[in-house]
Design a protein around this motif. Sequence first.
Motif, mmCIF file in Angstrom:
data_model
loop_
_atom_site.group_PDB
_atom_site.id
_atom_site.type_symbol
_atom_site.label_atom_id
_atom_site.label_comp_id
_atom_site.label_asym_id
_atom_site.label_seq_id
_atom_site.Cartn_x
_atom_site.Cartn_y
_atom_site.Cartn_z
ATOM 1 N N ILE A 295 68.560 25.389 106.460
ATOM 2 C CA ILE A 295 68.999 24.150 105.786
ATOM 3 C C ILE A 295 69.236 23.036 106.811
ATOM 4 O O ILE A 295 68.746 21.919 106.667
ATOM 5 C CB ILE A 295 70.281 24.422 104.963
ATOM 6 N N PHE A 296 69.972 23.387 107.866
ATOM 7 C CA PHE A 296 70.321 22.346 108.835
ATOM 8 C C PHE A 296 69.124 21.866 109.660
ATOM 9 O O PHE A 296 69.144 20.765 110.209
ATOM 10 C CB PHE A 296 71.417 22.851 109.780
ATOM 11 N N THR A 297 68.098 22.712 109.762
ATOM 12 C CA THR A 297 66.982 22.302 110.615
ATOM 13 C C THR A 297 65.811 21.714 109.811
ATOM 14 O O THR A 297 64.791 21.374 110.378
ATOM 15 C CB THR A 297 66.479 23.489 111.475
ATOM 16 N N SER A 526 94.990 18.484 112.509
ATOM 17 C CA SER A 526 95.083 19.834 111.924
ATOM 18 C C SER A 526 94.771 20.896 112.965
ATOM 19 O O SER A 526 95.472 21.907 113.058
ATOM 20 C CB SER A 526 94.074 20.003 110.787
ATOM 21 N N VAL A 527 93.729 20.666 113.755
ATOM 22 C CA VAL A 527 93.359 21.674 114.768
ATOM 23 C C VAL A 527 94.513 21.848 115.758
ATOM 24 O O VAL A 527 94.860 22.960 116.155
ATOM 25 C CB VAL A 527 92.070 21.246 115.526
ATOM 26 N N LEU A 528 95.115 20.726 116.092
ATOM 27 C CA LEU A 528 96.230 20.779 117.045
ATOM 28 C C LEU A 528 97.402 21.582 116.477
ATOM 29 O O LEU A 528 98.015 22.403 117.182
ATOM 30 C CB LEU A 528 96.669 19.342 117.331
ATOM 31 N N GLY A 650 79.728 21.222 111.494
ATOM 32 C CA GLY A 650 78.526 21.137 110.677
ATOM 33 C C GLY A 650 77.284 21.291 111.538
ATOM 34 O O GLY A 650 77.363 21.808 112.673
ATOM 35 N N GLY A 651 76.149 20.842 111.036
ATOM 36 C CA GLY A 651 74.916 21.008 111.800
ATOM 37 C C GLY A 651 73.839 20.059 111.330
ATOM 38 O O GLY A 651 73.966 19.389 110.316
ATOM 39 N N GLY A 652 72.752 20.023 112.114
ATOM 40 C CA GLY A 652 71.611 19.196 111.742
ATOM 41 C C GLY A 652 71.867 17.717 111.931
ATOM 42 O O GLY A 652 72.802 17.317 112.635
HETATM 43 C C1 HEM Z 1 88.284 18.772 115.129
HETATM 44 C C2 HEM Z 1 87.914 17.651 114.608
HETATM 45 C C3 HEM Z 1 86.790 17.450 113.639
HETATM 46 C C4 HEM Z 1 86.147 18.353 112.835
HETATM 47 C C5 HEM Z 1 86.412 19.835 112.722
HETATM 48 C C6 HEM Z 1 85.145 17.629 112.097
HETATM 49 C C7 HEM Z 1 84.276 18.209 111.191
HETATM 50 C C8 HEM Z 1 83.287 17.517 110.540
HETATM 51 C C9 HEM Z 1 82.327 18.127 109.651
HETATM 52 C C10 HEM Z 1 82.262 19.594 109.285
HETATM 53 C C11 HEM Z 1 81.511 17.145 109.198
HETATM 54 C C12 HEM Z 1 80.331 17.321 108.238
HETATM 55 C C13 HEM Z 1 79.112 17.638 109.092
HETATM 56 C C14 HEM Z 1 77.888 18.057 108.333
HETATM 57 O O1 HEM Z 1 77.738 17.652 107.178
HETATM 58 O O2 HEM Z 1 77.057 18.784 108.884
HETATM 59 C C15 HEM Z 1 81.954 15.910 109.791
HETATM 60 C C16 HEM Z 1 81.358 14.681 109.565
HETATM 61 C C17 HEM Z 1 81.805 13.519 110.134
HETATM 62 N N1 HEM Z 1 82.817 13.382 111.048
HETATM 63 FE FE1 HEM Z 1 83.939 14.857 111.842
HETATM 64 N N2 HEM Z 1 85.207 16.316 112.456
HETATM 65 C C18 HEM Z 1 86.177 16.170 113.410
HETATM 66 C C19 HEM Z 1 86.541 15.024 114.049
HETATM 67 C C20 HEM Z 1 85.973 13.800 113.849
HETATM 68 C C21 HEM Z 1 86.318 12.599 114.567
HETATM 69 C C22 HEM Z 1 87.328 12.512 115.703
HETATM 70 C C23 HEM Z 1 85.579 11.606 114.059
HETATM 71 C C24 HEM Z 1 85.602 10.177 114.530
HETATM 72 C C25 HEM Z 1 85.681 9.164 113.894
HETATM 73 C C26 HEM Z 1 84.740 12.169 113.007
HETATM 74 C C27 HEM Z 1 83.854 11.477 112.222
HETATM 75 C C28 HEM Z 1 82.953 12.048 111.346
HETATM 76 C C29 HEM Z 1 81.977 11.293 110.594
HETATM 77 C C30 HEM Z 1 81.800 9.775 110.614
HETATM 78 C C31 HEM Z 1 81.255 12.216 109.847
HETATM 79 C C32 HEM Z 1 80.088 11.912 108.893
HETATM 80 C C33 HEM Z 1 78.794 12.030 109.676
HETATM 81 C C34 HEM Z 1 77.561 11.736 108.825
HETATM 82 O O3 HEM Z 1 77.664 11.645 107.631
HETATM 83 O O4 HEM Z 1 76.461 11.601 109.400
HETATM 84 N N3 HEM Z 1 85.016 13.501 112.917
HETATM 85 N N4 HEM Z 1 83.029 16.162 110.603
#
Ligand code: HEM
Length: 709
Positions: A295-297, A526-528, A650-652
Amino acid sequence: MSNWWWLSILYALMYIIAIFVGQRWMRKQNEKFELRGALVLWNTILTIFSFWGACRSVPELIYTLNHHGFVYSICDPSFKQGITGLWAWLFMISKFPETIDTLFIVLRRQQLIFLHWYHHASVLVYCFYSYAYFVSTGRWFVSMNYCVHTLMYGYFALRAARIRLPRFFQQFITLLQLIQMIIGCMINIAAYYYKQQGYSCAVSYTNIEISLAIIISIILFIVYIKLKYFTLYGSIPGKPPQFLLGNLLQTGFIYGKYLGDIVREFQIKYGDTFQFFAGPIHMIFVCNPEDVQHIFTHRHIYEQGNLEVDHHRILFNDALICNIGAKYKRHASIILPLFRRGKIVNNLDIIVDCTDKLLDQWRLKIDMDPNHIHLNIVDQCQNLSLAIFGFIGFDYDLQTLEEYSTNKKNKLRLALSDFLKIFLFTIPVPTFLSRIYLKISPRYRHAMITISTYLNQIILQEQRKTPEEIDERKRTSLIASLIGSLQQDEKLEAIKSEQEKKGLSRREVIDELLLFLVAGSETTGSVLAWFIYFMSKNPRVQAKIKAELADKTQNGLTIDQIDSLIYLDYVIQEVLRFIPPVVGTTRTLTADDRLPTSSIQLYKGDEVFIPLNVLSRDKRYWKIDPDLFYPERFQSEDANHHAYVSIPFGGGHRQCIGQDLARFELKVIMTRLMQRVTFGDGGADVNAGGYVQKMTVIPKHIGITIKFD
Ligand code: HEM
């Protein structure tokens, strides 16, 4: 009679209120009521009553049809006399006791669907209204209903007595109910027609209209909603969803059960690929890492999930996460470069300073009470992460760390917390309803006013800088880059095609800022909090981090030193594996596809959900028990784990853009904390762990001691 039929409206209203009060009350009770014997008895009584009623009314209907014909049967109210009159009256009165089956549902804490009480309440009022004016079509309704109820209550009685009947029997009764409603419609239409033809028919137009409206609304409602939203699709396994609620109530999600546990239960029961209904939202969960990798690739088939797009759009319409195609590329080209590691490492001092501020506050507290048990660690971690993000992302002091010393809740944090609660609430709700809700919710409006005030101040502060300064900082500062990208002439850009557009509009910048505030702070916080929790439970791991720090960071704290902390990297990896803060992510198919390992056929428009938390705890893919918190696994037996079993970001092509920032920020904060303090277990009562599912997963019970080294 015609004077007091309206009392039934009062009763119906009281009945509906009583249901909700009763359900609330039952939720507070430790145990539900069994009441099986009473249920058998009750249904048996209704069966006998209905059967008796059928025996009294059906012969009259047959006789009328035979001797006077169809038109007479629907237009003449003669059945109100004699014994059939009595049973018509009893029929109306029986609508009161029939509502008692709702009482059983509530007391036994069974699922109560909207249709159940809507049907009871509307039919009750209609029956009283019709009886009051003794409408002639009643002959048909009374007879049919007695017959169907005889079978229905008989079936309920047998089921309550645990006597199993073939499944088709239940479907047969449902079919009979539908047929009854369809005949009811036809009778009404016929009565309407004969009235138009000039027959004297003892039924008013209003009655026909009301009756038709009720029946048609019930039929359409059942058929449309059930078929469209609440039926398992194709051959993919899953739990048959409930009306309106999908699998949310059956699985306990509504009561706060952790999604990770629910998905694991489904996986055991239905395998690696199954359907799940978050209310009306239908998703296919994929838990096999090979399929997830596929899916991711394959980005040309699996695009950003509609769920992400639609529901985020309600809150921040123009932000990166809601965009696909050319618009996504325009936003990504401005934003993504700022999140590369090379840009982020410049922020080391900011992170250290903010962490030190929190440490100073802890010291003050501990000076007053050395055995103090810290219960608000989650809040403090969120505040720290928000403060850091304010400086790194916006060059702005959001003052969230002052909350601790001033004892006053930070306005922005409160508003963000409300905002996120509302966001969570809207996820299983159809988007048009969510939009209506947001329009009328004062809480949401209030939160948005506060957040917008902050965002406008941030923009204003940046705009006060000279164009040269902004230009200079554009390569390193996120806010400067965003402001620098503001379109000079928004009206002109708005009429261009997406491919030709340049820069971002003010609305888009505000939405991006809001997205960063939400995505960038809650996740890292949350991770912290989980890290601190795991440290309090694992003194061995804590001691090992400290030993590594003592070895590698004697003289201050530099980027090279941070990079050399290998064991701490494993710890971060383990925290993120053990409890990925984001439970999953979604993709929507842009073309039909077959998953390579499970061979499940998917179709264009299907929504797949990848449960990150289930993959990372699946025993089949880890040599050391994945339910054990053991950072060393990454250095030994599990060093070569499957690349797609631990993917907290996430991935991809749509993986998290903030992951470098998050990893760096977390590592620096953890280093600083471990250089200065030791976390201890505050006791089983307060430090019991558990999960709270908010936008991220946070520890439910965390209570720790802090000792300065
Ligand atoms: C431990 C911290 C974080 C975790 C576990 C996390 C996890 C995730 C996950 C699982 C996704 C979805 C990825 C996917 O659909 O494949 C995501 C998307 C996103 N995250 Fe994080 N995130 C973290 C921190 C941050 C930080 C610091 C930012 C900064 C602003 C951020 C901004 C975003 C944005 C903008 C998206 C959407 C990307 C897109 O739609 O292309 N995240 N994050």
